[in-house]
Enzyme design. Sequence first.
Site, PDB file in Angstrom:
ATOM      1  N   GLU A  50       0.837  -1.202   0.000  1.00 52.86           N
ATOM      2  CA  GLU A  50       0.000   0.000   0.000  1.00 52.86           C
ATOM      3  C   GLU A  50       0.873   1.253   0.000  1.00 52.86           C
ATOM      4  OE1 GLU A  50      -3.323   2.208   2.856  1.00 52.86           O
ATOM      5  OE2 GLU A  50      -2.364   0.350   3.494  1.00 52.86           O
ATOM      6  N   ASP A  54       0.771   3.789  -3.140  1.00 58.14           N
ATOM      7  CA  ASP A  54       0.382   5.187  -2.964  1.00 58.14           C
ATOM      8  C   ASP A  54       1.317   6.107  -3.737  1.00 58.14           C
ATOM      9  OD1 ASP A  54      -1.009   7.456  -1.464  1.00 58.14           O
ATOM     10  OD2 ASP A  54       1.044   7.693  -0.766  1.00 58.14           O
ATOM     11  N   GLU A 126      -4.596   0.547  -3.628  1.00 62.33           N
ATOM     12  CA  GLU A 126      -3.216   1.023  -3.655  1.00 62.33           C
ATOM     13  C   GLU A 126      -2.219  -0.130  -3.594  1.00 62.33           C
ATOM     14  OE1 GLU A 126      -3.354   5.518  -1.847  1.00 62.33           O
ATOM     15  OE2 GLU A 126      -3.152   3.870  -0.414  1.00 62.33           O
TER      16      GLU A 126
END
Length: 239
Positions: A50, A54, A126
């Site tokens: 994640e 991102d 993400e």
Amino acid sequence: MKLSAKNWFRKISPLEEKIGYVFRNKALLEQALTHRSRSVNGEKSYERLEFLGDAVLAFIVADILFEKYPEKSEGELTMLRSALVNGSALAHVGSKLGISEAAIVEKGLNLKNPPTLHKLLASIVESLIGAIYLDRGLNPARKFVQRWIIPAITEEKVVNNFNYKGQLYEYCQKNGRKLPVFKVLRASGPDHAKKYEVVVYINGQKMGYGVGRQKRNAEQKAAHEALQKLMPEYPAPGK
């Protein structure tokens, strides 16, 4: 449908069919879907992916917007990017992909609680981007973003995703003004196609007007107009 262990060795899993991408390394897909509650000390959860996803998402969206809108200012591009990559927008994408059905979580995790579900969906979107990037590089990750994230660029969706109302409250608090008051002027049309007209007042003065099929959209538009009056440099939403 939850994926059993043996499904990781199938050539194409249901989620891969949905997103239009087949992983070479199935372990990356498994990790991207694994909530902390099913990992050992969080080491094999989606959290690291994640974090990477991102950053990859922000870069890809910025690159696409930079090419797509050569006439827009830095402020306008920043607002468009924020509207596309915020948690609400990503959770919507995750819902369309059916990620809640593929997520690997403990049974005790309450996915009927909207904040919990939305956080899970956004996080896994993400993490999937991070996993795709590690699996085959930037181009496949860009294709995923182009297919699932970028289509949200419409005036209505950008206004809905970007919290102008919250920004207006923050501006008033920081600048010693009374908090804005939103009032519905009228609601017209049949139930399935309502149109709301909203005005926002600050210190008793009318500062913004907005129209939308939902009350919150009309409020967002009114708040955006107020922000433009209070800060002339404030950019218009992307179209």
